[in-house]
Design a protein around this motif. Structure first.
Motif, PDB file in Angstrom:
ATOM      1  N   MET A   1       0.850  -1.163   0.000  1.00 35.06           N
ATOM      2  CA  MET A   1       0.000   0.000   0.000  1.00 35.06           C
ATOM      3  C   MET A   1       0.902   1.234   0.000  1.00 35.06           C
ATOM      4  SD  MET A   1      -3.114   1.046   2.550  1.00 35.06           S
ATOM      5  CE  MET A   1      -4.130  -0.303   1.982  1.00 35.06           C
ATOM      6  N   HIS A   2       0.510   2.223  -0.770  1.00 34.46           N
ATOM      7  CA  HIS A   2       1.272   3.470  -0.886  1.00 34.46           C
ATOM      8  C   HIS A   2       0.712   4.504   0.071  1.00 34.46           C
ATOM      9  CE1 HIS A   2       3.256   2.284  -4.690  1.00 34.46           C
ATOM     10  NE2 HIS A   2       2.189   1.503  -4.777  1.00 34.46           N
ATOM     11  N   PHE A   3       1.602   5.255   0.732  1.00 35.08           N
ATOM     12  CA  PHE A   3       1.199   6.302   1.659  1.00 35.08           C
ATOM     13  C   PHE A   3       1.889   7.597   1.280  1.00 35.08           C
ATOM     14  CE2 PHE A   3       0.588   2.373   3.950  1.00 35.08           C
ATOM     15  CZ  PHE A   3      -0.608   2.571   4.618  1.00 35.08           C
ATOM     16  N   ASP A   4       1.141   8.707   1.396  1.00 35.51           N
ATOM     17  CA  ASP A   4       1.726  10.023   1.157  1.00 35.51           C
ATOM     18  C   ASP A   4       0.853  11.066   1.837  1.00 35.51           C
ATOM     19  OD1 ASP A   4       3.608  11.828   0.250  1.00 35.51           O
ATOM     20  OD2 ASP A   4       3.019  11.716  -1.850  1.00 35.51           O
ATOM     21  N   GLU A   5       1.355  12.268   1.901  1.00 34.99           N
ATOM     22  CA  GLU A   5       0.639  13.360   2.551  1.00 34.99           C
ATOM     23  C   GLU A   5       1.074  14.665   1.907  1.00 34.99           C
ATOM     24  OE1 GLU A   5       4.455  13.669   3.581  1.00 34.99           O
ATOM     25  OE2 GLU A   5       3.372  11.822   3.991  1.00 34.99           O
ATOM     26  N   ASN A   6       0.214  15.666   2.045  1.00 36.71           N
ATOM     27  CA  ASN A   6       0.516  16.990   1.520  1.00 36.71           C
ATOM     28  C   ASN A   6      -0.325  17.989   2.287  1.00 36.71           C
ATOM     29  OD1 ASN A   6       1.392  19.092  -0.226  1.00 36.71           O
ATOM     30  ND2 ASN A   6       1.583  17.562  -1.865  1.00 36.71           N
ATOM     31  N   GLY A   7       0.100  19.225   2.269  1.00 41.24           N
ATOM     32  CA  GLY A   7      -0.648  20.269   2.951  1.00 41.24           C
ATOM     33  C   GLY A   7      -1.754  20.821   2.071  1.00 41.24           C
ATOM     34  N   VAL A   8      -2.903  21.108   2.660  1.00 37.85           N
ATOM     35  CA  VAL A   8      -4.009  21.778   1.974  1.00 37.85           C
ATOM     36  C   VAL A   8      -4.554  22.856   2.898  1.00 37.85           C
ATOM     37  CG1 VAL A   8      -4.700  19.837   0.510  1.00 37.85           C
ATOM     38  CG2 VAL A   8      -5.715  20.084   2.754  1.00 37.85           C
ATOM     39  N   ARG A   9      -5.043  23.920   2.303  1.00 41.61           N
ATOM     40  CA  ARG A   9      -5.637  25.008   3.086  1.00 41.61           C
ATOM     41  C   ARG A   9      -7.147  24.813   3.155  1.00 41.61           C
ATOM     42  NH1 ARG A   9      -2.474  28.205   5.498  1.00 41.61           N
ATOM     43  NH2 ARG A   9      -0.431  28.511   4.635  1.00 41.61           N
ATOM     44  N   ILE A  10      -7.655  24.865   4.374  1.00 37.65           N
ATOM     45  CA  ILE A  10      -9.089  24.764   4.617  1.00 37.65           C
ATOM     46  C   ILE A  10      -9.457  25.964   5.488  1.00 37.65           C
ATOM     47  CG2 ILE A  10     -10.923  23.413   5.679  1.00 37.65           C
ATOM     48  CD1 ILE A  10      -9.258  20.917   5.025  1.00 37.65           C
ATOM     49  N   ALA A  11     -10.296  26.804   4.948  1.00 41.11           N
ATOM     50  CA  ALA A  11     -10.703  28.031   5.644  1.00 41.11           C
ATOM     51  C   ALA A  11      -9.479  28.816   6.120  1.00 41.11           C
ATOM     52  CB  ALA A  11     -11.636  27.699   6.803  1.00 41.11           C
ATOM     53  N   GLY A  12      -8.466  28.871   5.278  1.00 40.94           N
ATOM     54  CA  GLY A  12      -7.265  29.645   5.577  1.00 40.94           C
ATOM     55  C   GLY A  12      -6.265  28.963   6.485  1.00 40.94           C
ATOM     56  N   GLN A  13      -6.581  27.792   6.993  1.00 44.13           N
ATOM     57  CA  GLN A  13      -5.692  27.068   7.898  1.00 44.13           C
ATOM     58  C   GLN A  13      -5.054  25.882   7.177  1.00 44.13           C
ATOM     59  OE1 GLN A  13      -5.098  28.004  11.180  1.00 44.13           O
ATOM     60  NE2 GLN A  13      -6.295  29.803  10.559  1.00 44.13           N
ATOM     61  N   LEU A  14      -3.773  25.638   7.445  1.00 49.96           N
ATOM     62  CA  LEU A  14      -3.063  24.510   6.837  1.00 49.96           C
ATOM     63  C   LEU A  14      -3.458  23.212   7.544  1.00 49.96           C
ATOM     64  CD1 LEU A  14      -0.993  23.707   4.691  1.00 49.96           C
ATOM     65  CD2 LEU A  14       0.782  23.948   6.439  1.00 49.96           C
ATOM     66  N   HIS A  15      -3.879  22.237   6.766  1.00 53.10           N
ATOM     67  CA  HIS A  15      -4.228  20.904   7.252  1.00 53.10           C
ATOM     68  C   HIS A  15      -3.408  19.881   6.466  1.00 53.10           C
ATOM     69  CE1 HIS A  15      -7.612  23.043   8.914  1.00 53.10           C
ATOM     70  NE2 HIS A  15      -8.108  21.941   9.469  1.00 53.10           N
ATOM     71  N   GLY A  16      -3.432  18.654   6.910  1.00 53.05           N
ATOM     72  CA  GLY A  16      -2.770  17.578   6.191  1.00 53.05           C
ATOM     73  C   GLY A  16      -3.772  16.756   5.392  1.00 53.05           C
ATOM     74  N   LEU A  17      -3.487  16.556   4.120  1.00 49.59           N
ATOM     75  CA  LEU A  17      -4.277  15.652   3.273  1.00 49.59           C
ATOM     76  C   LEU A  17      -3.464  14.376   3.138  1.00 49.59           C
ATOM     77  CD1 LEU A  17      -6.609  14.946   1.354  1.00 49.59           C
ATOM     78  CD2 LEU A  17      -5.306  16.069  -0.474  1.00 49.59           C
ATOM     79  N   HIS A  18      -4.029  13.267   3.582  1.00 51.15           N
ATOM     80  CA  HIS A  18      -3.310  11.990   3.623  1.00 51.15           C
ATOM     81  C   HIS A  18      -3.974  10.998   2.689  1.00 51.15           C
ATOM     82  CE1 HIS A  18      -1.029  13.124   7.266  1.00 51.15           C
ATOM     83  NE2 HIS A  18      -2.095  13.882   7.472  1.00 51.15           N
ATOM     84  N   THR A  19      -3.153  10.127   2.118  1.00 49.47           N
ATOM     85  CA  THR A  19      -3.693   9.072   1.270  1.00 49.47           C
ATOM     86  C   THR A  19      -3.035   7.740   1.604  1.00 49.47           C
ATOM     87  OG1 THR A  19      -4.189   8.378  -0.985  1.00 49.47           O
ATOM     88  CG2 THR A  19      -2.064   9.415  -0.645  1.00 49.47           C
ATOM     89  N   ALA A  20      -3.809   6.709   1.436  1.00 48.63           N
ATOM     90  CA  ALA A  20      -3.335   5.327   1.481  1.00 48.63           C
ATOM     91  C   ALA A  20      -3.987   4.674   0.273  1.00 48.63           C
ATOM     92  CB  ALA A  20      -3.766   4.641   2.767  1.00 48.63           C
ATOM     93  N   SER A  21      -3.187   4.086  -0.618  1.00 47.49           N
ATOM     94  CA  SER A  21      -3.787   3.589  -1.852  1.00 47.49           C
ATOM     95  C   SER A  21      -3.115   2.321  -2.360  1.00 47.49           C
ATOM     96  CB  SER A  21      -3.748   4.666  -2.930  1.00 47.49           C
ATOM     97  OG  SER A  21      -2.432   5.112  -3.141  1.00 47.49           O
ATOM     98  N   THR A  22      -3.921   1.575  -3.098  1.00 45.74           N
ATOM     99  CA  THR A  22      -3.449   0.415  -3.850  1.00 45.74           C
ATOM    100  C   THR A  22      -3.802   0.697  -5.303  1.00 45.74           C
ATOM    101  OG1 THR A  22      -5.536  -0.780  -3.707  1.00 45.74           O
ATOM    102  CG2 THR A  22      -3.959  -1.112  -1.898  1.00 45.74           C
ATOM    103  N   ALA A  23      -3.578  -0.261  -6.173  1.00 43.43           N
ATOM    104  CA  ALA A  23      -3.916  -0.082  -7.583  1.00 43.43           C
ATOM    105  C   ALA A  23      -5.427   0.052  -7.786  1.00 43.43           C
ATOM    106  CB  ALA A  23      -3.385  -1.251  -8.401  1.00 43.43           C
ATOM    107  N   THR A  24      -6.226  -0.460  -6.863  1.00 42.12           N
ATOM    108  CA  THR A  24      -7.683  -0.448  -7.044  1.00 42.12           C
ATOM    109  C   THR A  24      -8.449   0.407  -6.040  1.00 42.12           C
ATOM    110  OG1 THR A  24      -7.886  -2.444  -5.696  1.00 42.12           O
ATOM    111  CG2 THR A  24      -7.683  -2.737  -8.090  1.00 42.12           C
TER     112      THR A  24
END
Length: 191
Positions: A1-24
Motif C-alpha cells: 500500500m502506498h502512503f503520502d501526505e501533503n498540505g491543503v488550506r481549509i478556511a485559511g488554515q493549513l491541514h494535512g491531506l493523507h492518502t493510502a492507496s493500492t492499484a484499485t
C-alpha cells in the motif's frame, strides 16, 4: 500500500491531506495535523495496517512498527542524490547509478549478495567522504545533508533495496502521489 501526505488550506488554515492507496482503492482523509497525530487518528488506515507500506521515508510513518516499511527510490532518493552530485559528491553519483541500474534490470534480482555488496561498498566510500558532524556554537552538532542521507541509506537498507530484490515492490510512490494530485490542482485552480 502506498502512503503520502501533503498540505491543503481549509478556511485559511493549513491541514494535512493523507492518502493510502493500492492499484484499485484509494483512501483520502484530511486532518488538522500532518504528522503522527493524523496518522494515528481514527481516519487513518495505518493503525491497523500490517502489510508493506511504501512511502518517502517521512519519520512519522516509522511509528507504526506493525507495518513493513519500503522506501520509494524513484523520485525522493534520486533527487537527494542529484543535489549531492551537483556539489561534487562522488559517492552520490555511484549510488545514483546503482539504483538506476537496478531499476533497469529484470526484477527481482536473484544475486542479492552481489547487490548488497555493491551497496555496502558505496556506503563505506560515503562514510569516508562525508565529514562527521562538527560541534556548532550551541547544542548538538549538525550533520551534513550527505551524512544524513548516508545514515538513512544505512538504517533503511532493506527498504531501499526491496524494489530490486523482491517481486511486486515498486520503484516509486507514484500511486499515492497521483491520488493526491487532483485535490492539489483543485485547490490551485480555486485559489
Amino acid at each position: 500500500m502506498h502512503f503520502d501526505e501533503n498540505g491543503v488550506r481549509i478556511a485559511g488554515q493549513l491541514h494535512g491531506l493523507h492518502t493510502a492507496s493500492t492499484a484499485t482503492h484509494t483512501h483520502l482523509f484530511v486532518h488538522e495535523k500532518r504528522g503522527t497525530a493524523a496518522l494515528a487518528s481514527e481516519a487513518s488506515v495505518l493503525n491497523d495496517f500490517h502489510g508493506t507500506a511504501v512511502h518517502d521515508c517521512w519519520l512519522p510513518y516509522f511509528h507504526f512498527e506493525q507495518a513493513r516499511h519500503v522506501l520509494c527510490c524513484g523520485v525522493h532518493l534520486l533527487c537527494e542524490l542529484n543535489g549531492l552530485m551537483e556539489n561534487g559528491v562522488r559517492w552520490a553519483r555511484e549510488m545514483h547509478e546503482l539504483l538506476l541500474a537496478l531499476y533497469h534490470r529484470p526484477r527481482p534480482i536473484l544475486a542479492a549478495d552481489e547487490v548488497r555488496g555493491h551497496y555496502h561498498r558505496i556506503l563505506a566510500q560515503a562514510n569516508r567522504e562525508e565529514p562527521p558532524p562538527h560541534p556548532g556554537k550551541q547544542g548538538k552538532p549538525k550533520p551534513s545533508k550527505g551524512r544524513n542521507l548516508l545514515n538513512r541509506l544505512r538504517e533503511q537498507e532493506d527498504g531501499v533495496l526491496a524494489f530490486a530484490l523482491e517481486a511486486g515492490i515498486p520503484f516509486t510512490n507514484n500511486q499515492a502521489e497521483r491520488d493526491l494530485r487532483p485535490a492539489k490542482i483543485k485547490q490551485k485552480v480555486s485559489g
